[in-house]
Design an enzyme around this catalytic site. Sequence first.
Site, PDB file in Angstrom:
ATOM      1  N   HIS A  77      -0.582 -35.900 -25.607  1.00  0.00           N
ATOM      2  CA  HIS A  77       0.041 -34.927 -24.705  1.00  0.00           C
ATOM      3  C   HIS A  77       1.445 -34.664 -25.227  1.00  0.00           C
ATOM      4  CE1 HIS A  77       1.830 -34.024 -20.447  1.00  0.00           C
ATOM      5  NE2 HIS A  77       1.526 -32.923 -21.079  1.00  0.00           N
ATOM      6  N   HIS A  84      -3.973 -28.959 -14.502  1.00  0.00           N
ATOM      7  CA  HIS A  84      -3.525 -29.449 -15.818  1.00  0.00           C
ATOM      8  C   HIS A  84      -3.215 -30.942 -15.829  1.00  0.00           C
ATOM      9  CE1 HIS A  84       0.522 -29.844 -14.319  1.00  0.00           C
ATOM     10  NE2 HIS A  84       1.052 -29.966 -15.515  1.00  0.00           N
ATOM     11  N   GLY A  85      -3.238 -31.577 -14.651  1.00  0.00           N
ATOM     12  CA  GLY A  85      -2.910 -32.996 -14.637  1.00  0.00           C
ATOM     13  C   GLY A  85      -2.889 -33.494 -13.211  1.00  0.00           C
TER      14      GLY A  85
END
Lengths: 137, 480
Positions: free
Chosen positions: B234, B403-404
Site C-alpha cells: 500500500h 478502499h479500506g
Amino acid sequence: MRFNTIEHTADIGIEVEAESLEELFAGAARAMFSIMVDLDGVSAVLSREVSLDASDLVDLMFEWLNELIFLVSANRLVLCDFEVGSVSGERLEATVRGEEIDSGRHSLELEIKAATFHEMVVEERGEGWYARVIFDV
Amino acid sequence: MSGARRIGDFAWEIPTDFKPGMRVPGVVFADEELFEAAGRDKALDQVANVAFLQGIVGRSLAMPDIHWGYGFPIGGVAAFDESSGVVSPGGVGFDISCGVRLLNTGLTEDEVRPGLRDLMATLASNIPKGLGTRGRIHSTESVLRKVLTRGAREMVGMGYGHEEDIDHTERGGAYPGADPARVSARAFERGADQLGTLGSGNHFLEVQVVEKIFMEKEARAFGLHEGQVTVMIHSGSRGFGHQVCTDYLQVMDRVVNRLGWELPDRQLACAPLGSGEADDYLAAMACACNYAIANRQAQMHWTRESFEQFFKASDRALGLHLLFDVSHNVARMEDHQVDGRRRRVCVHRKGATASFPAGHPDVPAAYSEVGQPVLIPGDMGTHSYVLVGTETAMKESFGSTCHGAGRTMSRSKAKKTIRGPELKERLERQGIVVLAGNVKMLAEEAPEAYKDVSRVVDVCQGAGLSSKVAMLRPMGVLKG
C-alpha cells in the site's frame, strides 16, 4: 505565540495565535515541524531564504507551509528556526534554519504530504492574529 | 436544513435541502453503525459540499469507509459531465494514485512462518521507507519522464519485473494522456529520488495468508487458495504526486476566483472540464498515477528479490505472480448510464476503488470472465480483503466500492490512548511480526483507530457494490 493541534479523524491540524502576522507565520511553521519531528533534537546549522507572493493571506499561508514541506521532501531538511522578516499584503520574506535529516539522530514522527485549504483561516482576532490549518498526512 | 434519511438497508440519502446550494442529493452507503460513525465528524457535510460543484451528475456518493477528509470526504465518489462539469484536484487528493497491489506466492504459511522474522528484516533492508529516505533508484530527468508516461511498462523495461505484470495492472500499467510538460520543476525535484519508497503514515507492506475463500471460481481466476501466502503493498505517488496536487490547487483556486464561483470549501477548487487548466491537471495527474504505479512496481520487484534471497529460488519457481494493482485516489473519464442515457463523465474516486464487472472494457483480459479484482487493505491487526467488481456497482456507484477500513479515531487520540511498544507486543502475541521505523508512531495506526474492515466490506456486499472473494490475515507488517 501559542499553538495546539486539532483533532481530525484522518489527518491533523493546528491552531496558532500570535501578536503579529510575522509571529503567526513563524508559529504555524514551528507547529507544523513539531508534528514531523522532535524539534529539541534539531539544530540551526544551515539556512534558506524564502520569498513568496500570493493572492491573499490564506493563499500565502498555503504557499508558506507547502514551501517548507517542499524543503523537507526535495532537499531533505528539517527546520527549527523561522525568522519571518515581513508579511506585507500578500508577500512574505523569511529566513528559515535547520539541518539535513539524519534518521539516526532525529526522532522523525509523521510525514506531512501537504497543507490543505480545507477550513483554513488566517484572520485578525482582537489584539492579535489567529490561524487554523489542516494537513494531509 | 433537513437531515439524512434511510432509503435502503445499506443506503442513506442526504437531500438537497440538507444544505442550500446542493445541485444533487448525496447518498452514503452504510449500515446504521457506520452511518452513525460518519455523522460524528464533518464527513456528511463534505458529501453535501461536493454536491455544490458544477455539472455533477447522479448523486454525490460516499462508500461505507467514509470519514472526514479535506474537500471531498475520504470514501467520496462523484461524477461530472464532460461538457458542463469540472475536475477538482481536491477530489483526488494529494496522494494521487495512492493504491494497493497484491503479489501471490506459491508458498504456504507453514513454509514462511519459521523464518518470518528474518524475511521481514530482509524486506525492510531492501525497501526504503519512512520520512526523508532516499530511494534506491536515482532517476535522471530523462528516465523520470519515461516513467511518467509509461508507468510500469518503463519499470519492466528497466528490469523491475516481468512483461506479464503489465497485464495485471490497471490501465495496462500506464494511465493514458500523461504529459510531463504539464508537471512543475518542483514536482520533478521531489520525485527525483523517491521512486521505489514506501513512505510513512498508513502505507505498509504486509506478508499475509489467505484465511478464507468466499467465491471459488473468482478465487481460482485470481490464483488464490486457502493457506497461501500473499504480499500486499500500500503506497502512493510520494512527494511527486503531493506536489502536483499542491501546484494545481493554486491553479484551480485562481480559476474559481476568475469565474466568480462560490464554493463551500476552498479545497474544492476546480476548473471546467475542457478548459486548459483542467486538461493540464489531468495530464499531470496521469503522470503522478504512472509514478505511483512505477513506485509500487519497484517495491514489488524488491519484494521478489527478498523472497529469492531468502528461499534461494527464482521468483517464478516461488510462484510470485502479481494479482493486481489498483489506485484508490484518482479521477478518470468513463462512460456511465446516467438517468437512462450513456454519458461521458469524469469520475472522482477519493478513497474509493473501481469495481468493474465481468466483461467491462477496463477489466484486464485475464479477469474478464469474473470481473475486476478489488484490493482492500485493512488495519494491521485484523484482515485485508480481495473483492470483485459487480454490475450493481455500475448502476449504483459509477462502478466504485470502498478502499479500506477507514479511520474512526484521530491520530492524536490514538497516540494518547495506545502505546506503540505495547501495541507491537500485542500484535506479536497474535503472531504478527511488526517492523516499524518509529515504534511510538505505530500507535496512530492501531487496529482500534480504524473501523471494522469486515463490516465495511459486508456493507459493500449488501449494497451490491462488490463481492467478497478472499479474506487475508496479516503475518508480518512493515511500516515507514
